[in-house]
Write a protein that holds these residues in place. Structure first.
Motif: not given
Length: 111
Positions: A5-8, A102-107
């Motif tokens: 549930g939380q990004p690293d 730009l958005g793919g790895g950051f969700g």
């Protein structure tokens, strides 16, 4: 969306720094790359950097007719446009993969 549930945050920061370096590398490559456009079957050629700076313009002596300056002007504009198109294609080739990430790895939404 993210495991647990939380990004690293450390991983997000690492990815951002990596993308920033890739972007800087691509911009350097573009500034050093040269593309050429031409018009009139090569009577006029324009050379630009990949970042769009006009660095050279060559006009064949046979293209110079004092009684028809308009044709020469049109050839110069066409050659510069052709070089600009080539620079845009090079930019899309070098920067496209970076923009896609730009958005793919950051969700991020919309990515």
């Amino acid at each position: 969306m993210f495991p647990g549930g939380q990004p690293d945050m450390a991983e997000l920061l690492r990815q951002a720094q990596q993308m920033q370096q890739q972007l800087a590398d691509a911009q350097t490559e573009l500034a050093e790359a040269e593309v050429t456009g031409s018009a009139g079957g090569g009577l006029v050629t324009a050379t630009m950097t990949g970042s769009g700076e006009l660095t050279a313009l060559t006009i064949a002596p046979s293209a110079v007719d004092p009684d028809d300056v308009e044709t020469l002007q049109d050839l110069v504009v066409a050659a510069v446009r052709d070089a600009s198109r080539a620079a845009s294609e090079l930019t899309a080739e070098k920067m496209g993969p970076l923009a896609g990430g730009l958005g793919g790895g950051f969700g991020l939404p919309g990515a």
